[in-house]
Design a protein around this motif. Structure first.
Motif, mmCIF file in Angstrom:
data_model
loop_
_atom_site.group_PDB
_atom_site.id
_atom_site.type_symbol
_atom_site.label_atom_id
_atom_site.label_comp_id
_atom_site.label_asym_id
_atom_site.label_seq_id
_atom_site.Cartn_x
_atom_site.Cartn_y
_atom_site.Cartn_z
ATOM 1 N N GLY A 149 -2.128 -4.410 -4.744
ATOM 2 C CA GLY A 149 -3.185 -5.173 -3.988
ATOM 3 C C GLY A 149 -4.378 -4.370 -4.195
ATOM 4 O O GLY A 149 -4.700 -3.639 -5.052
ATOM 5 N N THR A 154 4.077 -6.058 -3.637
ATOM 6 C CA THR A 154 4.867 -7.076 -4.237
ATOM 7 C C THR A 154 5.969 -6.283 -5.099
ATOM 8 O O THR A 154 5.454 -5.614 -6.254
ATOM 9 N N ALA A 206 7.128 -14.085 -3.555
ATOM 10 C CA ALA A 206 5.370 -13.922 -4.138
ATOM 11 C C ALA A 206 4.855 -15.354 -4.972
ATOM 12 O O ALA A 206 5.787 -16.119 -4.914
ATOM 13 N N TRP A 257 10.366 -11.863 -6.924
ATOM 14 C CA TRP A 257 9.480 -11.011 -6.626
ATOM 15 C C TRP A 257 9.323 -11.220 -5.094
ATOM 16 O O TRP A 257 9.289 -12.599 -4.827
ATOM 17 N N SER A 276 6.625 -10.445 -1.710
ATOM 18 C CA SER A 276 5.356 -9.683 -1.070
ATOM 19 C C SER A 276 5.740 -9.141 0.311
ATOM 20 O O SER A 276 6.152 -10.118 1.020
#
Length: 126
Positions: free
Chosen positions: A46, A57, A78, A87, A89
Motif C-alpha cells: 500500500g 495484502t 482482497a 489474497w 488484506s
C-alpha cells in the motif's frame, strides 16, 4: 492524517523483511509499494503517506493461516477478485492487529507460494 507510530514501525519491519527475501524487488505500480519476486507481486504494501490506512495484502494458500488472517480486526479478502485466489488484506492500525513477526510469517508464506523453487530452496538454505 498521521500514521500511528506503532503501525508505521510494523510496516517498515514487514517491508524490510519482504525485500530481504531472495530475489525480491520493490516496485511502485498504481502509486503503491509492492514487493515482487520473478516479476510477480507477493505482498502489496500500500502507501505509507497517511492517505490511506496502513495495511498489507498477502496470498495465503495454507487454510489455517488464511482463516487466522481473516480473524484479524478489519481483515478481509482482497478486492479486484484477488480474494478468490487466497489474497487477504490486513490492516496494521486497529487494536489487536497482528504483530510484525506474524505478518512476516505471512509474507514468507506468500513469497513461497509465488517464488520459483530455486529461490525457496535458497531461502531454506539460509
Amino acid at each position: 492524517m498521521a500514521v500511528p507510530r506503532n503501525a508505521l514501525k510494523k510496516w517498515e519491519k514487514v517491508r524490510a523483511f519482504a525485500l530481504g527475501l531472495p530475489g525480491a524487488t520493490e516496485e511502485f505500480p498504481w502509486g503503491e509499494t509492492v514487493a515482487k519476486v520473478n516479476k510477480k507481486v507477493f505482498v502489496f504494501l500500500g502507501v505509507d503517506d497517511g492517505s490511506y490506512p496502513l495495511g498489507i495484502t498477502v496470498k495465503l494458500k495454507d487454510e489455517s493461516a488464511h482463516a487466522h488472517a481473516l480473524t484479524c480486526p478489519g481483515a478481509e479478502p482482497a478486492g479486484y477478485g484477488l480474494g478468490k485466489s487466497g489474497w487477504v488484506s490486513i490492516p496494521l492500525q486497529p487494536t489487536g492487529a497482528p504483530t510484525a513477526e506474524l505478518l512476516c510469517d505471512w509474507v514468507e508464506e506468500s513469497y513461497r507460494t509465488i517464488a520459483p523453487k530455486r529461490l525457496t530452496v535458497e531461502l531454506d538454505g539460509r
